[in-house]
Scaffold this motif. Sequence first.
Motif, short mmCIF file in Angstrom:
data_model
loop_
_atom_site.label_atom_id
_atom_site.label_comp_id
_atom_site.label_asym_id
_atom_site.label_seq_id
_atom_site.Cartn_x
_atom_site.Cartn_y
_atom_site.Cartn_z
N UNK A 197 0.36 -7.22 -1.44
CA UNK A 197 0.23 -6.35 -0.28
C UNK A 197 0.52 -4.92 -0.70
N UNK A 198 -0.38 -4.03 -0.37
CA UNK A 198 -0.21 -2.63 -0.72
C UNK A 198 0.62 -1.89 0.30
N UNK A 199 0.60 -0.58 0.17
CA UNK A 199 1.38 0.26 1.08
C UNK A 199 0.44 1.11 1.91
N UNK A 306 3.19 4.71 -12.29
CA UNK A 306 3.31 4.66 -10.83
C UNK A 306 2.01 4.15 -10.20
N UNK A 307 2.13 3.48 -9.06
CA UNK A 307 0.96 2.95 -8.37
C UNK A 307 0.10 4.09 -7.84
N UNK A 308 -1.19 3.98 -8.05
CA UNK A 308 -2.12 5.04 -7.66
C UNK A 308 -2.28 5.12 -6.14
N UNK A 329 -6.07 -1.69 -14.01
CA UNK A 329 -7.28 -2.47 -13.76
C UNK A 329 -7.03 -3.52 -12.70
N UNK A 330 -5.87 -4.18 -12.76
CA UNK A 330 -5.53 -5.20 -11.78
C UNK A 330 -5.39 -4.58 -10.39
N UNK A 331 -4.74 -3.42 -10.32
CA UNK A 331 -4.58 -2.74 -9.03
C UNK A 331 -5.94 -2.39 -8.44
N UNK A 332 -6.82 -1.83 -9.27
CA UNK A 332 -8.12 -1.40 -8.78
C UNK A 332 -8.96 -2.59 -8.30
N UNK A 339 -9.34 -2.88 0.26
CA UNK A 339 -8.97 -1.50 0.60
C UNK A 339 -7.51 -1.39 1.06
N UNK A 340 -6.65 -2.18 0.45
CA UNK A 340 -5.23 -2.13 0.81
C UNK A 340 -4.54 -1.02 0.01
N UNK A 341 -5.00 0.20 0.24
CA UNK A 341 -4.51 1.40 -0.45
C UNK A 341 -4.48 2.55 0.55
N UNK A 342 -3.75 3.61 0.24
CA UNK A 342 -3.64 4.72 1.20
C UNK A 342 -4.91 5.57 1.34
N UNK A 343 -5.69 5.72 0.23
CA UNK A 343 -6.78 6.70 0.23
C UNK A 343 -7.96 6.09 -0.52
N UNK A 344 -9.09 5.91 0.17
CA UNK A 344 -10.28 5.28 -0.42
C UNK A 344 -11.42 6.30 -0.45
N UNK A 345 -12.09 6.39 -1.60
CA UNK A 345 -13.32 7.18 -1.71
C UNK A 345 -14.44 6.19 -2.03
#
Length: 761
Positions: A197-199, A306-308, A329-332, A339-345
């Motif tokens: 689970x991301x932030x 640090x987590x991106x 690579x695993x995070x990406x 899309x469990x990330x703060x900022x998606x492009x």
Amino acid sequence: MVRGVASTNDHLWAHSASGGERHRLEDHLRDTARLARSFAEPFGMGDLAWWAGLVHDGGKAWCAWQEKLLKVEPSGKRVGLDHKSFGVHLAERHGLEPVMWAVAGHHGGLTSRKEVNGLLGADDAQLGALTDRWADAERRLRTLVPEMFSALPELSTSYVDADAMTREFLVRFLFSCLVDADALDTQAHRMGTAHRLGRDLNGPILLERFLSRRKKFLDNRPKGPMDAHRERVFSEAMTAAEQQPGIFRLTAPTGTAKTIASAGFALRHAVCHGKRRIIVAVPFITITEQNANVYRQLLDPGEAEAERVVLEQHSHVDLGDPEDTEQLQSWRKLASENWDVPFVVTTTVQLFESLFGRMPSRTRKLHRLANSVIILDEVQALPHRLLPQIADALRILVQRFGVTILLSSATQPVLGAFKPFEKLDVREIITDPSALFDECRRVQFEWRVTPKPALADVVTEAASHRQALMVVNTVRDARDAYQAAPTSPDITALHLSTAMCPAHRRAVLDKVRDCLKAKSPIFLVSTSLVEAGVDLDFPVAFRAIGPPDSMSQVAGRCNREGKLGMPGGGLVVIFDPADGGMPPSYKTQVEKAEIYFGPDRDPEDTEALEDYFVDLYDSLGIEAKGRPAQVIRSNRHRWDFRSVTDGPVTGIDARGREARDRKLAFRMIIDDTVPIVVRYGDQQAHNLINECLAELRGPCPDRSAFRRLQPYVVTVRRQLTTKPEVQANLSPVVGDLYEWLGRYDDGHGIVLEPDRQDFLL
């Protein structure tokens, strides 16, 4: 009695052994339910999602399913028995229709009413068999998971009272919550880890970092005439961010730093209103890469471990970067799935084909959009035929899912012309866009349309300038103009088009920038790809007549920094070549452009642009009966998710939609394309290409090899690959990927055909 199932009190399993342990069914149902509830709470369907999670795999409690699981476990094969119909049946029994659809599709995707009802028995004999297995599963589950039967949810009034299109989207979002929760819990079992689970967005910290880094960047940048205008755009965006959530428009000229202003707006708005994440969607991969790089510099942490913050996702499967660490690579990979990330492009193709998609892999990210900020950059590039449905999606996201939308463009489409947007309040960020355009006017327009000049004559005129850009409408015209360019050693003539691989185009752009910086003679011929976020600054530009938004974009590549004087220090010549071509989709757009624009009214006139778009939409009959937008709307109304995605069936075979069917589906790009690896570059590049092709042709293809090949891939229409003269030069690699064995020209790219037709996108 079944082997391995001694009684109803013994353990039941959801998944076979992984790392030595099987996955208990009650654990999987409860953990999936808990995750699904947390995902759905931002849009008020937490209880319904929780119950969907409890029942989705309830059919696995069926005695025969448990026996088959143990039988196939040593081989790793699938069980292959029905386990969905129990949850569908239970949801129907309690009148929870949205759960029926979510459970029915949680493996194979959302389908149609006929297919969902088919899970409940096609005839009396089938219904009898199903009833027996449902009763068997229910008997076991009443002991194992009693809350499935004692804590039934209710359909909220916000669902019951919603319009039909909103209810359809609520089903999509509920489905998203279920399939994401199911996938995360299954993945955690197989990997022997906690749920990944991301932030959510930490707005205050990221806004402070963004403002600090922006200031540092500006302090180290040479000052120029456009600085004050860019600062005004940024300041007004930051002020507007404090307003209540809704729909905003950022209408500002090219070159006024809308990319950074949009991010500033989104971050401050997120801080003011507690938004969970920011999604930036752009129409072209080139802009995606460029914008993502800018945002990473402004937002990602400085520490390597640090987590991106910023995820860049181009397509449905993002292969990552071979240079990344294993952790990154695993995070990406995981973040790209949901899309469990703060900022998606990402791209507008990825965003909207997910919103209107039906498969779990495509849709599991949807619930992340709730309570977010979505920036649609270069919004004028959205396909006209789908605008009414895109407008409806934006309406629903704002009204029901707490999303704030920012429409960013120098040439804003008029979404208010379509019914979904008619009554919506769309707020302009710039208080007086017309005045801003007048203040930022960096070019004068001249027109060469009557009489129509020959393409070669335009080349001669353009090349007579010390530095000039020439943009045409087709790959063929770009090649012809390049071949007609002067070959004198006193001038550098270069060419850009989609016939060239990305590495080739980057090398050309590097040469162009070097020449511009050194003020040395240069003549660049390009297709419209140079208008897609490419930062160039020519004193003179020539543009073949086309849609006004394209002509305006070329103006943004001329006197971009205002160093030749403002207003109007640069020159843009619009010409209509007698022997030139244009894509079929341009015909009506150009006809309308000729009515609204010319010597007395240039393509940067915001009032004329609005009149043009309204007239264009009416002439195209976008909302007329039988057109894609209307057909998609009808299919959405019937909850025929398969036809929305794949097109309605007009032929005999429901599974094999023909091309004419797919044109009535929600497809951002109609033409199917095929990636082709070409040989460009030096020996080191050729060695890399050989190495990657060998890996991909091997018994266990490495996906990272395809990522490394991306700079050497040209995209071609699939239809072309069936032509004998092209097929003879194609060597299959893996999947749809081919290697090109024919000619690749260092000047203008892949050489596909002797008859000069326009095959490339």
